[in-house]
Design an enzyme around this catalytic site. Structure first.
Site, PDB file in Angstrom:
ATOM      1  N   TYR A 180      -3.874  -0.310  10.190  1.00  0.00           N
ATOM      2  CA  TYR A 180      -4.156  -1.739  10.149  1.00  0.00           C
ATOM      3  C   TYR A 180      -4.908  -2.185  11.396  1.00  0.00           C
ATOM      4  CZ  TYR A 180      -0.717  -1.475   6.389  1.00  0.00           C
ATOM      5  OH  TYR A 180      -0.043  -1.143   5.249  1.00  0.00           O
TER       6      TYR A 180
ATOM      7  N   ILE B 241       0.887  -1.165   0.000  1.00  0.00           N
ATOM      8  CA  ILE B 241       0.000   0.000   0.000  1.00  0.00           C
ATOM      9  C   ILE B 241       0.922   1.211   0.000  1.00  0.00           C
ATOM     10  CG2 ILE B 241      -1.698   1.391   1.243  1.00  0.00           C
ATOM     11  CD1 ILE B 241      -2.875  -1.125   2.381  1.00  0.00           C
ATOM     12  N   ALA B 242       0.700   2.113  -0.939  1.00  0.00           N
ATOM     13  CA  ALA B 242       1.521   3.313  -1.034  1.00  0.00           C
ATOM     14  C   ALA B 242       0.623   4.512  -1.306  1.00  0.00           C
ATOM     15  CB  ALA B 242       2.547   3.159  -2.152  1.00  0.00           C
TER      16      ALA B 242
ATOM     17  N   ASN C  41       6.835   2.094  11.381  1.00  0.00           N
ATOM     18  CA  ASN C  41       5.800   2.804  10.633  1.00  0.00           C
ATOM     19  C   ASN C  41       4.524   2.860  11.469  1.00  0.00           C
ATOM     20  OD1 ASN C  41       3.982   3.861   8.807  1.00  0.00           O
ATOM     21  ND2 ASN C  41       4.704   2.614   7.088  1.00  0.00           N
TER      22      ASN C  41
ATOM     23  N   GLU D 225       2.794  -7.473   6.283  1.00  0.00           N
ATOM     24  CA  GLU D 225       3.989  -7.081   7.006  1.00  0.00           C
ATOM     25  C   GLU D 225       4.082  -5.566   6.935  1.00  0.00           C
ATOM     26  OE1 GLU D 225       4.340 -11.108   5.535  1.00  0.00           O
ATOM     27  OE2 GLU D 225       4.343  -9.296   4.319  1.00  0.00           O
TER      28      GLU D 225
END
Length: 180
Positions: free
Chosen positions: A141, A94-95, A134, A129
């Protein structure tokens, strides 16, 4: 895919102004690779890694789901990908572009991956992961019901950064999915 027109309230209480999601295709890779290098300079995916993923993202036996979001001017805002095998999914990436971070796009991309995991692939659990440092991503999440499973030491190369492994869902009676 979920979505609404830019500037309108999205489904399930999404913030207004989120760009619509679209399937990530090979012709998007130059923009994706540029954002990948910007966000993950130490451990960016290579063109071959993305090509390999996209090779499994179409057709009746597909095992991948990749989406992206573009701003109205066509600039890439973010992208995300999922791999599925059996009844398990794995968030591959995911970016979100820095100008879009903290504004709901990461949550929207994750929600789409989870929708695909459940509806398209029949996954009962989803893994991912995330770098242990982060914190923003970890909070996202956790909001979506992911729970920590353990740490993979030196997972992100070449920097040698540790990854926290997280899981959402699981066998009956062990469902870690939460409200988001």
């Amino acid at each position: 895919m979920t979505g609404g027109a830019t500037g309108t309230a999205g489904p399930a209480g999404e913030p207004a102004g989120l760009p619509p999601l679209a399937e990530l295709r090979w012709w998007d890779l130059d923009d994706v690779l540029a954002l990948e290098r910007e966000l993950f300079p130490e451990d960016a995916w290579t063109p071959g890694m993305f090509w390999s993923e996209l090779a499994h993202a179409r057709g009746p036996r597909r095992t991948r789901h990749y989406v992206l979001a573009r701003d109205p001017d066509g600039t890439l805002a973010g992208y995300a990908g999922l791999a599925a095998a059996g009844d398990a999914g794995d968030v591959q990436t995911i970016a979100v572009a820095p100008r879009r971070q903290g504004r709901g796009l990461g949550a929207r991309l994750l929600a789409e991956l989870l929708r695909a995991a459940e509806e398209d692939f029949g996954c009962r659990e989803v893994f991912l992961e995330v770098r242990v440092d982060n914190d923003r991503a970890r909070r996202l999440y956790e909001r979506f019901g992911f729970a920590p499973l353990g740490v993979r030491r030196g997972y992100y190369q070449p920097g040698g950064h540790d990854a926290l492994v997280m899981r959402r869902g699981g066998p009956a009676g062990d469902d870690t999915r939460g409200e988001h």
